[in-house]
Design an enzyme around this catalytic site. Structure first.
Site, PDB file in Angstrom:
ATOM      1  N   LYS A  54       0.095 -35.673 -15.651  1.00 38.35           N
ATOM      2  CA  LYS A  54       0.222 -35.124 -16.634  1.00 38.35           C
ATOM      3  C   LYS A  54       1.446 -34.352 -16.515  1.00 38.35           C
ATOM      4  CE  LYS A  54      -4.673 -33.784 -17.160  1.00 38.35           C
ATOM      5  NZ  LYS A  54      -5.682 -32.598 -16.784  1.00 38.35           N
ATOM      6  N   GLN A  98      -6.762 -27.428 -13.728  1.00 34.12           N
ATOM      7  CA  GLN A  98      -7.626 -28.643 -13.573  1.00 34.12           C
ATOM      8  C   GLN A  98      -8.789 -28.321 -12.905  1.00 34.12           C
ATOM      9  OE1 GLN A  98      -6.157 -31.684 -14.265  1.00 34.12           O
ATOM     10  NE2 GLN A  98      -8.045 -32.614 -13.562  1.00 34.12           N
ATOM     11  N   ASP A 121      -6.395 -27.351 -23.035  1.00 26.93           N
ATOM     12  CA  ASP A 121      -7.835 -28.054 -22.734  1.00 26.93           C
ATOM     13  C   ASP A 121      -8.720 -27.914 -23.879  1.00 26.93           C
ATOM     14  OD1 ASP A 121      -7.673 -29.760 -20.542  1.00 26.93           O
ATOM     15  OD2 ASP A 121      -7.871 -28.044 -19.155  1.00 26.93           O
TER      16      ASP A 121
HETATM   17  N1  GUN Z   1     -11.196 -32.427 -15.118  1.00 24.68           N
HETATM   18  C1  GUN Z   1     -11.663 -33.733 -15.734  1.00 24.68           C
HETATM   19  N2  GUN Z   1     -11.186 -33.947 -17.002  1.00 24.68           N
HETATM   20  C2  GUN Z   1     -10.294 -32.643 -17.265  1.00 24.68           C
HETATM   21  C3  GUN Z   1      -9.783 -32.241 -18.289  1.00 24.68           C
HETATM   22  O1  GUN Z   1      -9.886 -32.770 -19.516  1.00 24.68           O
HETATM   23  N3  GUN Z   1      -9.217 -30.823 -18.182  1.00 24.68           N
HETATM   24  C4  GUN Z   1      -9.281 -30.536 -17.001  1.00 24.68           C
HETATM   25  N4  GUN Z   1      -8.512 -29.196 -16.888  1.00 24.68           N
HETATM   26  N5  GUN Z   1      -9.911 -30.621 -16.096  1.00 24.68           N
HETATM   27  C5  GUN Z   1     -10.356 -31.903 -16.165  1.00 24.68           C
END
Ligand code: GUN
Length: 284
Positions: A54, A98, A121
């Site tokens: 990211k 996350q 998100d």
């Molecule tokens: N863990 C697995 N997929 C995601 C996601 O799309 N966003 C976040 N914040 N954590 C994750």
């Protein structure tokens, strides 16, 4: 004739290019780049890879990113305080915590503490609710990526039967709402669905997000259907496969996403888009 392959890698690259153009416009207009804060708690190796990817995508697109790494033993209050300080930070437009979080931290409480306007998100109940009632909102990245793939593959959804296998809050439920908003007739299936192969066979568009390697077989697919495989599973021999048996499905479908290189790269590309949407929206 085998299915055409929906090239998520190329589509994601073009979305990131578009994001870079918008980021440059933002920076020129407001004198600072759009900003994303990524919060990671503990030492989950998969989370570490996602967070690094990211940050890398942000750098490529001209989005400022900062990482906040908290130890796995941090308290819930420490994490909530960090989120509140990011809510108030004028240089930060997007906040991403996350997941998963350690067991002693209440995930729902953390998500609800994020300012919905910075919730890139799309997990905050305000954004989930707005998605439900068809209002503008920040949409979760993976389902938004699925919709973009369907759109760029030139698939018309209006009046079509769309079947979603999986009912998670991150993919199955939101993608079902997005398909519905595009006027598809949507069926949501899950582990208790009776005669799942027969329900899948009704689908003009089949979206599979269950996390079970190659569960959907070729004979579950209606000839000519469009198949979107959200699964990423590693087999004991280290091979990556989706939730759909690709070699069988490719002979039946009209279009299909590969694994890897299908939905996977779209998630981060859509995150970049969400950061820009949030940044511009915060400026009114
Ligand atoms: N863990 C697995 N997929 C995601 C996601 O799309 N966003 C976040 N914040 N954590 C994750």
């Amino acid at each position: 004739m085998p299915a055409s392959i929906i090239d998520g890698k190329a589509i994601a690259a073009s979305i990131r290019e578009g994001a870079a153009v918008r980021a440059a416009e933002y920076t020129q207009k407001y004198g600072r780049p759009p900003g994303l804060a990524v919060v990671i708690v503990g030492e989950n190796p998969a989370s570490r890879v996602y967070v690094n990817n990211k940050k890398k995508a942000c750098a490529q697109c001209g989005i400022y990113s900062e990482e906040h790494a908290l130890p796995g033993f941090c308290t819930e209050d420490q994490l909530l305080d960090l989120v509140r300080s990011l809510n108030d930070d004028p240089n930060i437009d997007g906040i991403l915590v996350q997941l998963p979080l350690p067991d002693h931290i209440n995930e729902a409480k953390v998500i609800e503490t994020i300012d919905p306007a910075k919730d890139v998100d799309g997990f905050h109940p305000i954004n989930v609710g707005n998605l439900m009632i068809g209002r503008p909102c920040l949409r979760p990245c993976t389902p938004a990526g699925v919709m973009e793939l369907i759109k760029r593959a030139g698939v018309e959804l209006k009046g079509k039967r769309a079947t979603v296998v999986g009912r998670s809050n991150i993919v199955g439920k939101p993608v079902s709402l997005m398909l519905l908003a595009e006027h598809a007739t949507v069926t949501i299936c899950h582990s208790r669905t009776q005669d799942l192969p027969a329900v899948c066979r009704e689908a003009d568009v089949l979206v599979v997000a269950v996390g079970r390697p190659e569960m959907v077989r070729g004979d579950w697919i209606r000839p000519g259907a469009v198949v979107i495989d959200v699964g990423i599973n590693r087999l004991p021999d280290k091979k990556l496969v989706g939730d759909v048996a690709f070699d069988e499905a490719v002979e039946v479908a009209s279009a299909i996403t590969p694994v890897p290189g299908g939905v996977g790269p779209m998630t981060i590309a859509m995150l970049m888009n969400n950061c820009l949407d949030a940044a511009f929206a915060l400026r009114g």
